[in-house]
Design a protein around this motif. Structure first.
Motif, PDB file in Angstrom:
ATOM      1  N   GLN A  28       0.832  -1.259   0.000  1.00 46.73           N
ATOM      2  CA  GLN A  28       0.044   0.102  -0.070  1.00 46.73           C
ATOM      3  C   GLN A  28       0.764   1.173  -0.049  1.00 46.73           C
ATOM      4  O   GLN A  28       0.496   2.020  -0.706  1.00 46.73           O
ATOM      5  CB  GLN A  28      -0.911   0.121   1.343  1.00 46.73           C
ATOM      6  N   LEU A  29       2.141   1.297   0.695  1.00 41.98           N
ATOM      7  CA  LEU A  29       2.862   2.303   0.716  1.00 41.98           C
ATOM      8  C   LEU A  29       3.372   2.570  -0.549  1.00 41.98           C
ATOM      9  O   LEU A  29       3.671   3.848  -1.098  1.00 41.98           O
ATOM     10  CB  LEU A  29       3.992   2.323   1.808  1.00 41.98           C
ATOM     11  N   ALA A  30       3.839   1.583  -1.362  1.00 44.19           N
ATOM     12  CA  ALA A  30       4.495   1.653  -2.659  1.00 44.19           C
ATOM     13  C   ALA A  30       3.198   2.320  -3.651  1.00 44.19           C
ATOM     14  O   ALA A  30       3.742   3.171  -4.486  1.00 44.19           O
ATOM     15  CB  ALA A  30       4.982   0.341  -3.272  1.00 44.19           C
ATOM     16  N   ALA A  31       2.194   1.632  -3.385  1.00 47.89           N
ATOM     17  CA  ALA A  31       0.916   2.087  -4.203  1.00 47.89           C
ATOM     18  C   ALA A  31       0.642   3.406  -4.246  1.00 47.89           C
ATOM     19  O   ALA A  31       0.210   4.412  -5.025  1.00 47.89           O
ATOM     20  CB  ALA A  31      -0.117   1.175  -4.112  1.00 47.89           C
ATOM     21  N   ALA A  32       0.566   3.963  -2.867  1.00 48.81           N
ATOM     22  CA  ALA A  32       0.584   5.451  -2.327  1.00 48.81           C
ATOM     23  C   ALA A  32       1.431   6.248  -3.095  1.00 48.81           C
ATOM     24  O   ALA A  32       1.216   7.311  -3.267  1.00 48.81           O
ATOM     25  CB  ALA A  32       0.144   5.704  -0.973  1.00 48.81           C
ATOM     26  N   ALA A  33       2.566   5.837  -3.221  1.00 46.81           N
ATOM     27  CA  ALA A  33       3.666   6.557  -3.793  1.00 46.81           C
ATOM     28  C   ALA A  33       3.710   6.695  -5.472  1.00 46.81           C
ATOM     29  O   ALA A  33       4.252   7.474  -5.935  1.00 46.81           O
ATOM     30  CB  ALA A  33       5.186   6.074  -3.527  1.00 46.81           C
ATOM     31  N   GLY A  34       2.735   6.275  -5.921  1.00 46.18           N
ATOM     32  CA  GLY A  34       2.370   6.139  -7.269  1.00 46.18           C
ATOM     33  C   GLY A  34       2.898   5.098  -8.225  1.00 46.18           C
ATOM     34  O   GLY A  34       2.782   5.238  -9.330  1.00 46.18           O
ATOM     35  N   PHE A  35       3.628   3.950  -7.886  1.00 52.09           N
ATOM     36  CA  PHE A  35       3.963   2.930  -8.654  1.00 52.09           C
ATOM     37  C   PHE A  35       2.731   2.186  -8.895  1.00 52.09           C
ATOM     38  O   PHE A  35       1.607   1.742  -7.977  1.00 52.09           O
ATOM     39  CB  PHE A  35       4.807   2.202  -7.750  1.00 52.09           C
ATOM     40  N   PRO A  36       2.676   1.599 -10.255  1.00 55.40           N
ATOM     41  CA  PRO A  36       1.508   0.762 -10.649  1.00 55.40           C
ATOM     42  C   PRO A  36       1.446  -0.447  -9.892  1.00 55.40           C
ATOM     43  O   PRO A  36       2.635  -0.996  -9.332  1.00 55.40           O
ATOM     44  CB  PRO A  36       1.782   0.477 -12.146  1.00 55.40           C
ATOM     45  N   TRP A  37       0.692  -1.031  -9.932  1.00 58.79           N
ATOM     46  CA  TRP A  37       0.536  -2.201  -9.077  1.00 58.79           C
ATOM     47  C   TRP A  37       1.628  -3.392  -9.351  1.00 58.79           C
ATOM     48  O   TRP A  37       2.165  -4.021  -8.448  1.00 58.79           O
ATOM     49  CB  TRP A  37      -0.830  -3.352  -9.083  1.00 58.79           C
ATOM     50  N   TYR A  38       2.099  -3.590 -10.530  1.00 60.00           N
ATOM     51  CA  TYR A  38       2.865  -4.435 -11.147  1.00 60.00           C
ATOM     52  C   TYR A  38       4.324  -4.160 -10.564  1.00 60.00           C
ATOM     53  O   TYR A  38       5.256  -4.888 -10.644  1.00 60.00           O
ATOM     54  CB  TYR A  38       2.938  -5.005 -12.550  1.00 60.00           C
ATOM     55  N   VAL A  39       4.662  -2.860 -10.451  1.00 60.71           N
ATOM     56  CA  VAL A  39       5.963  -2.409  -9.821  1.00 60.71           C
ATOM     57  C   VAL A  39       5.787  -2.426  -8.211  1.00 60.71           C
ATOM     58  O   VAL A  39       6.679  -2.854  -7.532  1.00 60.71           O
ATOM     59  CB  VAL A  39       6.420  -0.947 -10.453  1.00 60.71           C
ATOM     60  N   ALA A  40       4.503  -2.037  -7.774  1.00 58.51           N
ATOM     61  CA  ALA A  40       4.486  -1.726  -6.230  1.00 58.51           C
ATOM     62  C   ALA A  40       4.818  -3.092  -5.328  1.00 58.51           C
ATOM     63  O   ALA A  40       5.249  -3.162  -4.349  1.00 58.51           O
ATOM     64  CB  ALA A  40       3.111  -1.254  -5.951  1.00 58.51           C
ATOM     65  N   VAL A  41       4.395  -4.324  -6.216  1.00 63.20           N
ATOM     66  CA  VAL A  41       4.732  -5.534  -5.382  1.00 63.20           C
ATOM     67  C   VAL A  41       5.891  -5.973  -5.138  1.00 63.20           C
ATOM     68  O   VAL A  41       6.050  -6.529  -4.117  1.00 63.20           O
ATOM     69  CB  VAL A  41       3.755  -6.756  -6.435  1.00 63.20           C
ATOM     70  N   PHE A  42       6.869  -5.243  -5.876  1.00 65.32           N
ATOM     71  CA  PHE A  42       8.285  -5.470  -5.758  1.00 65.32           C
ATOM     72  C   PHE A  42       8.782  -4.839  -4.527  1.00 65.32           C
ATOM     73  O   PHE A  42       9.822  -5.251  -3.844  1.00 65.32           O
ATOM     74  CB  PHE A  42       9.037  -5.315  -7.002  1.00 65.32           C
ATOM     75  N   TYR A  43       8.428  -3.787  -4.017  1.00 64.08           N
ATOM     76  CA  TYR A  43       8.801  -2.992  -2.840  1.00 64.08           C
ATOM     77  C   TYR A  43       8.683  -4.077  -1.548  1.00 64.08           C
ATOM     78  O   TYR A  43       9.694  -4.322  -0.744  1.00 64.08           O
ATOM     79  CB  TYR A  43       8.052  -1.660  -2.605  1.00 64.08           C
ATOM     80  N   PRO A  44       7.577  -4.602  -1.214  1.00 62.91           N
ATOM     81  CA  PRO A  44       7.594  -5.506  -0.105  1.00 62.91           C
ATOM     82  C   PRO A  44       8.271  -6.883  -0.323  1.00 62.91           C
ATOM     83  O   PRO A  44       9.031  -7.182   0.317  1.00 62.91           O
ATOM     84  CB  PRO A  44       6.037  -5.903   0.309  1.00 62.91           C
ATOM     85  N   LEU A  45       8.381  -7.195  -1.560  1.00 63.49           N
ATOM     86  CA  LEU A  45       8.968  -8.340  -1.773  1.00 63.49           C
ATOM     87  C   LEU A  45      10.769  -8.162  -1.628  1.00 63.49           C
ATOM     88  O   LEU A  45      11.306  -9.157  -0.780  1.00 63.49           O
ATOM     89  CB  LEU A  45       8.953  -8.685  -3.177  1.00 63.49           C
TER      90      LEU A  45
END
Length: 192
Positions: A28-45
């Motif tokens: 959710q933090l990565a998504a709130a920062a504006g990353f698309p879902w397919y990129v945002a999933v790599f932040y927590p990973l």
């Protein structure tokens, strides 16, 4: 009432819960920062894999960085959506956000050897003319396999090896235990 596997099962369930909850907050933090879902999933990973690797390797500096990043990520991700008109709400949000990374860390600190079937002994080449090598392997054999041992068990084994073989180099001790010389020096420093 409980089987002997209950503590191990509860540990695994707690670790799984921390991973799932932490993953969602970091995503959710990565998504709130504006990353698309397919990129945002790599932040927590990436963050969670880093933290787990540091926990597994017992790298204190890495654990501090990983926990700090995980805590900051969780706090920011959840405080973005907190009801700021209520200080209690903000406090509860901050507490709940911090809980999962801390639970993961504490659960890892309390790992215990499981009652698994004993592994088949691996033949180690021992120089028959070197009694120190045979003594070292005999002392190292008392330590549970890597992944099933606790830090205090490693420290106690290193102390026994040093008492029996005071001239044995750190590198040789570490190699016999399947750990790095830096880890040996960190968890069981030699007396000055």
């Amino acid at each position: 009432m409980f089987s002997t596997d209950a503590p191990a099962l509860l540990r695994k369930l707690a670790m799984l819960a921390t991973v799932v909850i932490a993953f969602w907050g970091e995503y959710q933090l990565a998504a709130a920062a504006g990353f698309p879902w397919y990129v945002a999933v790599f932040y927590p990973l990436g963050l969670d894999c880093f933290l787990w690797l540091m926990l597994i390797n017992d790298d204190r500096r890495g654990i501090a960085w990983g926990l700090g990043l995980a805590l900051a990520s969780q706090e920011i991700a959840h405080l973005i959506h907190a009801n700021w008109s209520s200080p209690v709400n903000v406090g509860v949000t901050a507490f709940v956000s911090a809980a999962m990374p801390l639970v993961a860390w504490r659960m890892h600190q309390h790992t215990e050897p499981t009652a698994a079937a004993p592994a088949e002994p691996v033949e180690q080449p021992v120089d028959a003319a070197d009694p120190d090598a045979a003594a070292l392997l005999a002392l190292a054999a008392a330590l549970p396999p890597k992944g099933q041992r606790r830090r205090d068990q490693t420290v106690a084994t290193v102390a026994r090896i040093r008492a029996a073989l005071p001239h044995m180099p750190e590198v040789t001790i570490a190699d016999a235990l399947g750990i790095s010389p830096a880890y040996v020096r960190r968890v069981a420093p030699r007396a000055a």
